[in-house]
Write an enzyme that holds these catalytic residues in place. Structure first.
Site, PDB file in Angstrom:
ATOM      1  N   HIS A 120      12.610   0.208  14.095  1.00 20.07           N
ATOM      2  CA  HIS A 120      11.383   1.017  14.092  1.00 20.07           C
ATOM      3  C   HIS A 120      10.551   0.785  15.352  1.00 20.07           C
ATOM      4  O   HIS A 120       9.327   0.901  15.320  1.00 20.07           O
ATOM      5  CB  HIS A 120      10.550   0.712  12.834  1.00 20.07           C
ATOM      6  N   CYS A 149      -4.756   5.249  29.056  1.00 19.68           N
ATOM      7  CA  CYS A 149      -4.007   4.908  30.265  1.00 19.68           C
ATOM      8  C   CYS A 149      -4.891   5.186  31.492  1.00 19.68           C
ATOM      9  O   CYS A 149      -5.870   5.928  31.393  1.00 19.68           O
ATOM     10  CB  CYS A 149      -2.780   5.815  30.284  1.00 19.68           C
ATOM     11  N   GLY A 188      14.070  -9.616   2.726  1.00 21.83           N
ATOM     12  CA  GLY A 188      12.673  -9.177   2.730  1.00 21.83           C
ATOM     13  C   GLY A 188      12.442  -7.707   2.983  1.00 21.83           C
ATOM     14  O   GLY A 188      11.477  -7.351   3.654  1.00 21.83           O
ATOM     15  N   ASN A 214      15.206 -12.012  -1.640  1.00 21.84           N
ATOM     16  CA  ASN A 214      13.985 -11.274  -1.947  1.00 21.84           C
ATOM     17  C   ASN A 214      13.453 -11.801  -3.285  1.00 21.84           C
ATOM     18  O   ASN A 214      14.250 -12.052  -4.191  1.00 21.84           O
ATOM     19  CB  ASN A 214      14.333  -9.768  -2.073  1.00 21.84           C
TER      20      ASN A 214
HETATM   21  N1  APR Z   1      10.492 -13.487   1.350  1.00 22.82           N
HETATM   22  C1  APR Z   1      11.386 -12.471   1.148  1.00 22.82           C
HETATM   23  N2  APR Z   1      11.037 -11.258   0.712  1.00 22.82           N
HETATM   24  C2  APR Z   1       9.725 -11.042   0.465  1.00 22.82           C
HETATM   25  C3  APR Z   1       8.738 -12.037   0.655  1.00 22.82           C
HETATM   26  C4  APR Z   1       9.169 -13.313   1.121  1.00 22.82           C
HETATM   27  N3  APR Z   1       8.314 -14.325   1.335  1.00 22.82           N
HETATM   28  N4  APR Z   1       7.544 -11.498   0.334  1.00 22.82           N
HETATM   29  C5  APR Z   1       7.769 -10.225  -0.038  1.00 22.82           C
HETATM   30  N5  APR Z   1       9.088  -9.935   0.034  1.00 22.82           N
HETATM   31  C6  APR Z   1       9.785  -8.668  -0.236  1.00 22.82           C
HETATM   32  C7  APR Z   1       9.132  -7.772  -1.252  1.00 22.82           C
HETATM   33  O1  APR Z   1       9.578  -8.087  -2.569  1.00 22.82           O
HETATM   34  C8  APR Z   1       9.625  -6.392  -0.814  1.00 22.82           C
HETATM   35  O2  APR Z   1      10.882  -6.074  -1.400  1.00 22.82           O
HETATM   36  O3  APR Z   1       9.752  -7.944   0.974  1.00 22.82           O
HETATM   37  C9  APR Z   1       9.822  -6.548   0.687  1.00 22.82           C
HETATM   38  C10 APR Z   1       8.788  -5.852   1.533  1.00 22.82           C
HETATM   39  O4  APR Z   1       8.928  -4.478   1.352  1.00 22.82           O
HETATM   40  P1  APR Z   1       8.112  -3.414   2.208  1.00 22.82           P
HETATM   41  O5  APR Z   1       6.681  -3.801   2.277  1.00 22.82           O
HETATM   42  O6  APR Z   1       8.440  -2.075   1.679  1.00 22.82           O
HETATM   43  O7  APR Z   1       8.686  -3.621   3.696  1.00 22.82           O
HETATM   44  P2  APR Z   1       9.956  -2.962   4.377  1.00 22.82           P
HETATM   45  O8  APR Z   1      11.105  -2.881   3.450  1.00 22.82           O
HETATM   46  O9  APR Z   1      10.121  -3.656   5.670  1.00 22.82           O
HETATM   47  O10 APR Z   1       9.431  -1.483   4.652  1.00 22.82           O
HETATM   48  C11 APR Z   1      10.242  -0.601   5.382  1.00 22.82           C
HETATM   49  O11 APR Z   1       8.426   0.932   5.492  1.00 22.82           O
HETATM   50  O12 APR Z   1       6.261   1.730   5.877  1.00 22.82           O
HETATM   51  C12 APR Z   1       7.431   1.352   6.396  1.00 22.82           C
HETATM   52  O13 APR Z   1       7.812   1.352   8.654  1.00 22.82           O
HETATM   53  C13 APR Z   1       7.481   0.485   7.615  1.00 22.82           C
HETATM   54  O14 APR Z   1       9.358  -0.771   8.480  1.00 22.82           O
HETATM   55  C14 APR Z   1       8.595  -0.484   7.318  1.00 22.82           C
HETATM   56  C15 APR Z   1       9.396   0.259   6.272  1.00 22.82           C
END
Ligand code: APR
Length: 249
Positions: A120, A149, A188, A214
């Protein structure tokens, strides 16, 4: 969980080509909030209002004030945690070849992983919407919003907003890595944002093991992942690396 840690350590020891797909959850222990779930950014904001490219084009000052400025403050001071460091140890062991990350915080590179695909984009740079000149985010003056800029154009993060394409190179290399690996660690991520969440599917279809770390189940769990180690990335990575060291020693 102990049995699954041992199993992951054995699977990693047997693997020859490991790829990790990471998401916001690996950075929460560095003080960066996730997007979804408790304390997540999208609990406070509607992503379509502040993280969609149309929203940015409509009102860049609003997006800068509500999202970009806050992220800059957090990312400027964040440091890698044990989750990131564990992935570096796996690379040093010769197992992990590539990290595909949805995160824009640069913490995998700061920790020391050498092949990081920023699916991303990243937050380390801002680019001018008119002339494309890039500015280091940490050096951008945010006393006037939106920052501009020297040519007068508005600066935007070098990251992918909703509604924008995944950088072609990142997409291409990620698909290749997902198809080539024999074990994918999925750490995560809620695994609901496309097309990043398809990488474990490609890995599985190519015959790789898929292992999730996770605290919560995801749409991959029980379908595309072989098993889920329920826990925080830092703690789980520390335990896996310790188990691998023990097996070797
Ligand atoms: N260790 C491991 N996993 C964790 C922890 C931790 N300490 N804390 C939270 N999580 C998990 C949560 O259970 C969840 O499944 O991390 C995940 C976070 O999910 P999101 O917030 O949805 O993040 P992500 O999957 O990276 O989102 C994808 O969504 O809005 C967009 O562009 C943004 O790149 C991002 C994309």
């Amino acid at each position: 969980m102990d049995d699954l840690i041992k199993k992951a350590a054995a699977d990693l020891a047997a693997a020859r080509y490991v790829v990790a797909l990471t998401g916001a959850g690996i950075s929460t222990e560095s003080g960066i909030p996730p997007f979804r779930g408790k304390g997540g950014l999208w609990e406070r904001f509607d992503p379509m209002e502040i993280a969609h490219i149309d929203a940015f084009m409509r009102d860049p000052a609003k997006v800068w004030n509500l999202l970009v400025k806050e992220m800059k403050k957090i990312v400027d001071s964040a440091l890698p945690n044990d989750g990131h460091k564990g992935l570096v140890k796996l690379e040093e062991m010769g197992k992990l070849k590539t990290v595909i990350t949805q995160n824009i915080d640069g913490l995998h590179q700061a920790a020391g992983n050498t092949d990081v695909i920023e699916f991303h984009g990243n937050f380390a740079w801002q680019r001018c919407m008119d002339c494309m000149r890039k500015y280091e985010t940490s050096k951008v003056d945010v006393s006037v919003i939106p920052p501009r800029c020297d040519c007068g154009g508005i600066l935007r993060p070098d990251a992918v907003f909703f509604g924008e394409m995944i950088p072609t190179d990142a997409m291409w290399r990620s698909r290749q890595a997902a198809s080539a690996c024999d074990l994918m660690l999925v750490v995560g991520t809620s695994a609901i944002v496309q097309p990043a969440c398809l990488m474990p599917v490609y890995a599985k279809q190519s015959g790789a093991k898929v292992v999730e770390i996770n605290p919560e189940r995801t749409p991959l769990t029980g379908k595309f992942s072989d098993y889920l180690i329920m826990g925080k990335a830092g703690d789980v990575m520390n335990r896996i690396v310790a188990a691998m060291d023990k097996n070797e020693g």
